[in-house]
Write a protein that holds these residues in place. Structure first.
Motif, mmCIF file in Angstrom:
data_model
loop_
_atom_site.group_PDB
_atom_site.id
_atom_site.type_symbol
_atom_site.label_atom_id
_atom_site.label_comp_id
_atom_site.label_asym_id
_atom_site.label_seq_id
_atom_site.Cartn_x
_atom_site.Cartn_y
_atom_site.Cartn_z
ATOM 1 N N SER A 47 2.625 11.267 -4.798
ATOM 2 C CA SER A 47 2.813 9.959 -4.172
ATOM 3 C C SER A 47 2.914 8.904 -5.262
ATOM 4 N N GLN A 48 4.126 8.410 -5.466
ATOM 5 C CA GLN A 48 4.357 7.386 -6.475
ATOM 6 C C GLN A 48 4.358 5.980 -5.899
ATOM 7 N N ASP A 49 4.439 5.888 -4.572
ATOM 8 C CA ASP A 49 4.630 4.576 -3.967
ATOM 9 C C ASP A 49 3.480 4.110 -3.095
ATOM 10 N N HIS A 50 2.580 5.012 -2.685
ATOM 11 C CA HIS A 50 1.486 4.628 -1.803
ATOM 12 C C HIS A 50 0.113 4.875 -2.428
ATOM 13 N N PRO A 54 4.400 5.498 -10.317
ATOM 14 C CA PRO A 54 5.355 6.400 -10.955
ATOM 15 C C PRO A 54 4.811 7.102 -12.192
ATOM 16 N N PRO A 57 1.150 9.512 -10.448
ATOM 17 C CA PRO A 57 1.286 9.793 -9.010
ATOM 18 C C PRO A 57 0.000 10.338 -8.397
ATOM 19 N N ASN A 109 9.560 8.718 -0.168
ATOM 20 C CA ASN A 109 9.215 9.362 -1.441
ATOM 21 C C ASN A 109 9.196 10.899 -1.320
ATOM 22 N N GLY A 110 10.368 11.483 -1.066
ATOM 23 C CA GLY A 110 10.488 12.936 -1.075
ATOM 24 C C GLY A 110 10.479 13.608 0.283
ATOM 25 N N GLN A 140 9.215 15.709 -5.687
ATOM 26 C CA GLN A 140 7.803 15.306 -5.667
ATOM 27 C C GLN A 140 6.880 16.461 -5.265
ATOM 28 N N THR A 227 3.030 1.533 4.259
ATOM 29 C CA THR A 227 4.105 1.240 3.310
ATOM 30 C C THR A 227 3.889 -0.001 2.475
#
Length: 232
Positions: A47-50, A54, A57, A109-110, A140, A227
């Protein structure tokens, strides 16, 4: 990811097996606990966004087809049950397109769109549901990981949606609340390991407190849903 419009808007159901259990999508008019079969749930998706960034992760859950999982060398054995518990949501007909767009952003994200049969806990008729899965071919997907190292990684990770450990502990608590048989060995074992790590470092990590914190974030106008993004 393009918005999927292949399913009828007359009866649109979504299956949630991770954060969607306690952070539901907008505009649902029915929520049903139940399960799907033929999969295992694993914290094998980066998880790079939640729950991470980046460069660092975090880890969140995905579903893996049991037939493929059985070909892997997983240090975390599966429980005997073939059921993966979660919740199904029926989305209001007029809001289906909006919710699909929201989900494509939330699961960008994937994760990709799939369909599966959902079995309601009350033994009512089976429902065909849409589900987002991070399949093994997405970049991911992390694959099998040592449980202790995975728990340590989750304990250390943090992203825009909050600490990774809150995701794990909230999932454990939310699953326990669905049914007497809805617990997940993989999730529970990781949560137990994380709690021991927290105690050893002088922290306090309790599932109910994590879930309460997550639910407050859902109600917040600044942090709506997982999100931290908006559909304009």
């Amino acid at each position: 990811m393009a918005v999927d419009t292949s399913i009828s808007t007359e009866e649109f159901w979504l299956f949630g097996y991770g954060s969607l259990i306690w952070k539901p999508p907008p505009h649902f008019d029915q929520r049903i606990p139940g399960y799907v079969t033929g999969y295992v749930r694993r914290f094998w998706q980066a998880s790079q966004d939640h729950r991470g960034t980046p460069d660092k992760p975090g880890r969140v859950v995905t579903l893996i087809e049991r037939s493929f999982w059985e070909t892997l060398s997983d240090p975390h054995p599966s429980a005997s049950s073939d059921k993966v518990w979660g919740t199904a949501y029926r989305i209001e007909t007029a809001k289906v397109a909006e919710v699909k767009e929201y989900l494509d952003i939330r699961e960008i994200n994937g994760y990709t769109i799939h369909y599966t049969d959902f079995h309601p806990a009350d033994a009512s008729p089976m429902i065909k549901t849409l589900v987002y899965i991070g399949t093994p071919d997405n970049d991911q997907f992390m694959g099998p990981q040592d449980p202790e190292r995975l728990a340590e990684h989750i304990y250390r990770s943090k992203g825009p949606s909050g600490p990774n450990k809150d995701y794990l502990l909230s999932l454990e608590t939310a699953l326990d609340g669905l049914s007497p048989e809805s617990g997940d060995y993989h999730v529970k074992d990781l949560a137990d390991r994380l709690k021991k790590i927290s105690e050893a470092t002088g922290g306090v990590s309790r599932g109910k407190e994590a879930l309460d914190h997550e639910l407050k974030k859902v109600d917040s106008t600044d942090e709506q849903e997982e999100t931290e993004k908006r559909i304009l």
